[in-house]
Design a protein around this motif. Structure first.
Motif, PDB file in Angstrom:
ATOM      1  N   MET A   1      -9.002   0.119   3.871  1.00 25.67           N
ATOM      2  CA  MET A   1      -8.961  -0.805   2.636  1.00 25.67           C
ATOM      3  C   MET A   1      -8.381  -2.257   3.070  1.00 25.67           C
ATOM      4  SD  MET A   1      -6.964   0.115  -0.785  1.00 25.67           S
ATOM      5  CE  MET A   1      -5.434   0.204  -0.306  1.00 25.67           C
ATOM      6  N   ALA A   2      -8.665  -3.050   2.433  1.00 24.01           N
ATOM      7  CA  ALA A   2      -8.073  -4.297   2.678  1.00 24.01           C
ATOM      8  C   ALA A   2      -6.673  -4.583   2.863  1.00 24.01           C
ATOM      9  CB  ALA A   2      -8.621  -5.462   1.806  1.00 24.01           C
ATOM     10  N   GLU A   3      -6.213  -5.665   3.487  1.00 20.56           N
ATOM     11  CA  GLU A   3      -4.727  -5.674   3.424  1.00 20.56           C
ATOM     12  C   GLU A   3      -3.990  -5.940   2.171  1.00 20.56           C
ATOM     13  OE1 GLU A   3      -1.627  -8.937   5.022  1.00 20.56           O
ATOM     14  OE2 GLU A   3      -3.708  -9.443   5.366  1.00 20.56           O
ATOM     15  N   ILE A   4      -2.838  -5.357   1.911  1.00 18.35           N
ATOM     16  CA  ILE A   4      -2.457  -5.408   0.525  1.00 18.35           C
ATOM     17  C   ILE A   4      -1.047  -6.628   0.804  1.00 18.35           C
ATOM     18  CG2 ILE A   4      -0.781  -4.400  -1.277  1.00 18.35           C
ATOM     19  CD1 ILE A   4      -2.466  -1.701  -0.780  1.00 18.35           C
ATOM     20  N   VAL A   5      -1.192  -7.371  -0.145  1.00 20.38           N
ATOM     21  CA  VAL A   5      -0.019  -8.700  -0.092  1.00 20.38           C
ATOM     22  C   VAL A   5       0.937  -8.344  -1.382  1.00 20.38           C
ATOM     23  CG1 VAL A   5       0.351 -11.224  -0.385  1.00 20.38           C
ATOM     24  CG2 VAL A   5      -1.482 -10.272   0.862  1.00 20.38           C
ATOM     25  N   VAL A   6       2.185  -8.329  -1.252  1.00 26.30           N
ATOM     26  CA  VAL A   6       3.012  -8.144  -2.184  1.00 26.30           C
ATOM     27  C   VAL A   6       3.562  -9.490  -2.623  1.00 26.30           C
ATOM     28  CG1 VAL A   6       5.039  -6.795  -3.076  1.00 26.30           C
ATOM     29  CG2 VAL A   6       3.329  -5.723  -1.539  1.00 26.30           C
ATOM     30  N   GLN A   7       3.563  -9.803  -3.921  1.00 31.13           N
ATOM     31  CA  GLN A   7       3.950 -10.982  -4.537  1.00 31.13           C
ATOM     32  C   GLN A   7       4.934 -10.601  -5.807  1.00 31.13           C
ATOM     33  OE1 GLN A   7       0.652 -13.377  -5.323  1.00 31.13           O
ATOM     34  NE2 GLN A   7       0.440 -14.127  -3.246  1.00 31.13           N
ATOM     35  N   LYS A   8       5.959 -11.546  -5.944  1.00 31.06           N
ATOM     36  CA  LYS A   8       6.805 -11.400  -7.021  1.00 31.06           C
ATOM     37  C   LYS A   8       6.888 -12.796  -7.886  1.00 31.06           C
ATOM     38  CE  LYS A   8      10.856 -11.655  -9.374  1.00 31.06           C
ATOM     39  NZ  LYS A   8      11.804 -12.536  -9.521  1.00 31.06           N
ATOM     40  N   TYR A   9       6.722 -12.939  -9.116  1.00 35.13           N
ATOM     41  CA  TYR A   9       7.099 -14.302  -9.867  1.00 35.13           C
ATOM     42  C   TYR A   9       7.837 -13.764 -10.822  1.00 35.13           C
ATOM     43  CZ  TYR A   9       2.533 -15.427  -7.764  1.00 35.13           C
ATOM     44  OH  TYR A   9       1.588 -15.858  -6.858  1.00 35.13           O
ATOM     45  N   GLY A  10       8.803 -14.909 -10.763  1.00 33.33           N
ATOM     46  CA  GLY A  10      10.050 -14.656 -11.872  1.00 33.33           C
ATOM     47  C   GLY A  10       9.768 -15.007 -13.192  1.00 33.33           C
TER      48      GLY A  10
ATOM     49  N   TYR B   1      14.423  -0.734   4.383  1.00 37.00           N
ATOM     50  CA  TYR B   1      13.123  -0.521   4.843  1.00 37.00           C
ATOM     51  C   TYR B   1      12.353  -1.410   5.704  1.00 37.00           C
ATOM     52  CZ  TYR B   1      13.432   3.199   1.293  1.00 37.00           C
ATOM     53  OH  TYR B   1      13.792   4.513   0.627  1.00 37.00           O
ATOM     54  N   GLY B   2      12.978  -2.329   6.085  1.00 39.59           N
ATOM     55  CA  GLY B   2      12.628  -3.165   7.320  1.00 39.59           C
ATOM     56  C   GLY B   2      11.523  -4.209   6.461  1.00 39.59           C
TER      57      GLY B   2
ATOM     58  N   ALA C   1       6.865   0.719  -0.630  1.00 38.96           N
ATOM     59  CA  ALA C   1       5.982   1.882  -0.717  1.00 38.96           C
ATOM     60  C   ALA C   1       4.711   1.963  -0.396  1.00 38.96           C
ATOM     61  CB  ALA C   1       6.051   2.269  -2.447  1.00 38.96           C
ATOM     62  N   LEU C   2       4.395   0.592  -0.311  1.00 39.26           N
ATOM     63  CA  LEU C   2       2.815   0.474   0.147  1.00 39.26           C
ATOM     64  C   LEU C   2       2.761   0.273   1.650  1.00 39.26           C
ATOM     65  CD1 LEU C   2       1.490  -1.739  -2.770  1.00 39.26           C
ATOM     66  CD2 LEU C   2       1.051   0.509  -2.478  1.00 39.26           C
ATOM     67  N   GLY C   3       3.942  -0.041   2.284  1.00 41.51           N
ATOM     68  CA  GLY C   3       4.102  -0.040   3.634  1.00 41.51           C
ATOM     69  C   GLY C   3       3.592  -1.568   3.978  1.00 41.51           C
ATOM     70  N   ALA C   4       3.879  -2.579   3.068  1.00 43.56           N
ATOM     71  CA  ALA C   4       3.637  -3.903   3.332  1.00 43.56           C
ATOM     72  C   ALA C   4       4.655  -4.370   4.125  1.00 43.56           C
ATOM     73  CB  ALA C   4       3.386  -4.604   2.267  1.00 43.56           C
ATOM     74  N   ARG C   5       4.692  -5.478   5.200  1.00 44.14           N
ATOM     75  CA  ARG C   5       5.640  -5.666   5.969  1.00 44.14           C
ATOM     76  C   ARG C   5       6.426  -6.915   5.343  1.00 44.14           C
ATOM     77  NH1 ARG C   5       3.775  -8.261  10.442  1.00 44.14           N
ATOM     78  NH2 ARG C   5       5.471  -9.029  10.830  1.00 44.14           N
ATOM     79  N   GLU C   6       5.807  -7.651   4.306  1.00 38.52           N
ATOM     80  CA  GLU C   6       6.444  -8.764   3.873  1.00 38.52           C
ATOM     81  C   GLU C   6       6.182  -8.671   2.258  1.00 38.52           C
ATOM     82  OE1 GLU C   6       6.162 -12.556   5.849  1.00 38.52           O
ATOM     83  OE2 GLU C   6       5.691 -13.371   4.071  1.00 38.52           O
ATOM     84  N   CYS C   7       7.090  -9.200   1.607  1.00 35.67           N
ATOM     85  CA  CYS C   7       7.197  -9.511   0.136  1.00 35.67           C
ATOM     86  C   CYS C   7       7.463 -10.858  -0.166  1.00 35.67           C
ATOM     87  CB  CYS C   7       8.452  -8.516  -0.479  1.00 35.67           C
ATOM     88  SG  CYS C   7       8.499  -8.695  -2.259  1.00 35.67           S
ATOM     89  N   GLU C   8       6.525 -11.517  -0.679  1.00 40.05           N
ATOM     90  CA  GLU C   8       6.630 -12.963  -1.194  1.00 40.05           C
ATOM     91  C   GLU C   8       7.363 -12.937  -2.405  1.00 40.05           C
ATOM     92  OE1 GLU C   8       2.813 -14.853   1.142  1.00 40.05           O
ATOM     93  OE2 GLU C   8       2.483 -14.219  -1.150  1.00 40.05           O
ATOM     94  N   ILE C   9       8.394 -13.743  -2.661  1.00 44.26           N
ATOM     95  CA  ILE C   9       9.077 -13.925  -3.804  1.00 44.26           C
ATOM     96  C   ILE C   9       8.998 -15.210  -4.303  1.00 44.26           C
ATOM     97  CG2 ILE C   9      11.464 -13.784  -5.096  1.00 44.26           C
ATOM     98  CD1 ILE C   9      11.507 -11.296  -4.201  1.00 44.26           C
TER      99      ILE C   9
END
Ligand code: ASP
Ligand code: MG
Length: 299
Positions: free
Chosen positions: A1-10, A223-224, A164-172
């Motif tokens: 599967m394609a790479e999963i990017v995690v983003q959060k918008y306030g 969780y690093g 949970a998705l094993g992503a290395r980075e979370c963009e806030i």
């Protein structure tokens, strides 16, 4: 599967439909780059405050269980609206409440801790959709009771999704373009920090720097997950919150940042007898009343 990017918008970033369109465009751009996006959103603008006020209008001390039931609807609105907006751009997106996204919490209404995140539903969605939109700030306990994670808790949702998705980075994404040495809205000479480590960020966040929910930093450290705090209004890099080894830039500054907390009251007790047992009586009484003393100065 394609790479999963995690983003959060306030909340500010999804404050009205025009802003939601901007967020959707940004998410669509990531999808166009060939990636999947797990995006967490807060309630629109001041929605949560408005919901708290209306509950207080009903009764001064609203029941916490019912309050959580009400507050969780704020994020439920924004996930649906973002998914609908993504559809207008031709992006396959699906929205999830916290419980639907697998967020199991303890039963502490209004301040629930995440016990476990089961990524099954999100992973399943990614088989057909390119975007999963997850409601921030909420979950459910073992019995299915809706809980919220404490004010500002959407940051923690996003980091937990990343873990949970094993992503290395979370963009806030927020309304400042990173973490500053102090609040740039109040102090114009504040400068942006390129990197800082989890412990520094945890300290700033716990002391009242509003940029990140303290528990999100704690979760990221555990969780690093690297946190990238950046602006939803620009594409410039923001601030990375990482492990000490990655964060250390050679610096001789003993202080990284200063946090301001306006919710502090200072009470001076003077003329107390200087004898054993006095402090114990004061703190005993405070403890019994459930009053938390943050800073104690004895002189
Ligand atoms: N909407 C919630 C709040 O206003 C959660 C969040 O924005 O992170 O506190
Ligand atoms: Mg916030």
């Amino acid at each position: 599967m394609a790479e999963i990017v995690v983003q959060k918008y306030g909340g500010t970033s999804v404050g009205d439909l025009e802003r939601i369109r901007k967020v959707a465009a940004r998410v669509a751009r990531t999808v166009a780059e060939g990636r999947k996006v797990a995006v967490t959103v807060s309630a629109m603008g001041r929605t949560t405050d408005a919901l708290v006020s209306i509950a207080r209008e009903v009764g001064a001390r609203p029941d916490r269980r019912e309050l959580d039931m009400l507050l969780a609807t704020g994020e439920q609105q924004s996930v649906a609206l973002l998914a609908l907006t993504l559809h207008t751009l031709g992006v396959k997106a699906r929205s999830f409440t916290g419980p639907q996204a697998g967020f199991l919490t303890d039963s502490r209404s209004g301040d629930a801790r995440i016990l476990e995140v089961d990524p099954k539903a999100l992973l399943e969605a990614f088989e057909t959709a390119d975007v999963a939109v997850v409601a921030g700030f909420q979950g459910a306990d073992e019995g299915g009771m809706i809980t919220t994670l404490g004010r500002g808790g959407s940051d923690t949702t996003a980091v937990a999704v990343a873990a949970a998705l094993g992503a290395r980075e979370c963009e806030i994404y927020t309304d400042t373009d990173g973490v500053y040495t102090t609040d740039p809205h109040l102090v114009p000479t504040a400068t942006k920090l390129a990197r800082l480590d989890y412990d520094e960020m945890l300290e700033l966040a716990s002391l009242g720097a509003k940029v990140l929910h303290p528990r999100s930093v704690w979760y990221a450290r555990r969780y690093g997950v690297r946190i990238h705090v950046r602006s939803s209004f620009s594409y410039s890099p923001g601030t990375l919150v990482t492990k000490l080894e990655e964060a250390r830039v050679k610096t001789d500054k003993p202080v990284t940042g200063v946090a301001l907390d306006r919710n502090h009251a200072r009470i001076d007790l003077t003329g107390l007898p200087d004898e054993p047992g006095v402090a114990a009586r004061i703190f005993g009484a405070l403890g019994e009343a459930g009053v938390n003393a943050d800073t104690i100065i004895q002189g």
